[in-house]
Design an enzyme around this catalytic site. Sequence first.
Site, short mmCIF file in Angstrom:
data_model
loop_
_atom_site.label_atom_id
_atom_site.label_comp_id
_atom_site.label_asym_id
_atom_site.label_seq_id
_atom_site.Cartn_x
_atom_site.Cartn_y
_atom_site.Cartn_z
CG ASP A 147 2.16 0.48 -8.29
OD1 ASP A 147 2.26 1.37 -7.42
OD2 ASP A 147 1.62 -0.61 -8.08
CG ASP A 181 -0.58 0.52 3.50
OD1 ASP A 181 0.24 0.67 4.43
OD2 ASP A 181 -0.35 0.92 2.35
CD GLU A 214 -0.67 -1.92 -5.69
OE1 GLU A 214 -0.21 -0.92 -6.25
OE2 GLU A 214 0.04 -2.75 -5.10
CG HIS A 232 1.01 1.81 -4.37
ND1 HIS A 232 1.50 0.53 -4.44
CD2 HIS A 232 1.83 2.46 -3.51
CE1 HIS A 232 2.55 0.42 -3.65
NE2 HIS A 232 2.78 1.58 -3.08
P1 PGA Z 1 8.76 3.21 -0.07
O1 PGA Z 1 7.24 2.80 -0.39
O2 PGA Z 1 8.66 4.38 0.84
O3 PGA Z 1 9.36 2.01 0.58
O4 PGA Z 1 9.37 3.57 -1.38
C1 PGA Z 1 6.36 3.79 -0.78
C2 PGA Z 1 5.01 3.20 -1.06
O5 PGA Z 1 4.93 2.09 -1.60
O6 PGA Z 1 4.02 3.86 -0.75
#
Ligand code: PGA
Length: 256
Positions: free
Chosen positions: A136, A67, A143, A138
């Site tokens: 959350d 992304d 999302e 995702h």
């Molecule tokens: P993080 O993010 O590794 O900074 O916890 C994970 C994500 O949002 O996929």
Amino acid sequence: MKILIEKDYDLASAQAASLIAEEIRKNPSFVAALPTGGTPLGTYRELTRQHQEEGLSFKGVTAFNIDEYEGMSPDDPNGYYYFLHDNLYRHVDIAPENTHVEDVRAADIQEACLRYEEAIRQAGGLDMAFLGIGNDGHIGFNEPGEGIQSITHLTDLTEETIQANARFFSSIDEVPRRAVTVGLGTIMKAKKLILLATGENKAEIMAALLGSSAITTRLPASVLWLHSDVTVIMDEAAASLIKKPAAPAYMAAAGV
Ligand code: PGA
């Protein structure tokens, strides 16, 4: 679903790196979708170490950002292409032309998303998607919500994601509100999936994901239950709230 629980962040990162390195050694023209964030940093450090000390070569490897924020330039330090360049690409021998990111500045984003899907197809498809998970649920920036977008698309970020990512910016107002992400279908078409989750703040979502094999768009990572080659790697902190008895697939994988 194969589930590996390691003592701490470094061991979980080493485990993820060794699974990725094994695939690269087997298939020098390995094609992968790669995540950003705090979680994969240790994995990228270990892959770098294996390149520098053990001759692991990325020469034929092709990498796709999972992304990227809307409008972000590849040389913006807040961007996800920059992140991968800074934490992995510049330390290894990957060819710059084999490092891809969504064209998040295109006038026609929808068309750019289709081009990204085509670039993945032209590369021979994803051998692996290496994934983190949001609080959350995702994966990528897919999302939670009413529906699932299958292919690469522009998406609004949830408030929870914006807050979680604010730590990388000087203020929450600077966090972009939208991003382009590969879709859940793009991820599911990868031959192999690795999900890495570390730290206490991932314990709740991992308990929700592994506590039931139900698929729901409220927890996008739950689509992983439909894939035949998924390895979930956690440290003990991320695994700390998983209760038994859990879903049958988890119990089988955990040898219960
Ligand atoms: P993080 O993010 O590794 O900074 O916890 C994970 C994500 O949002 O996929």
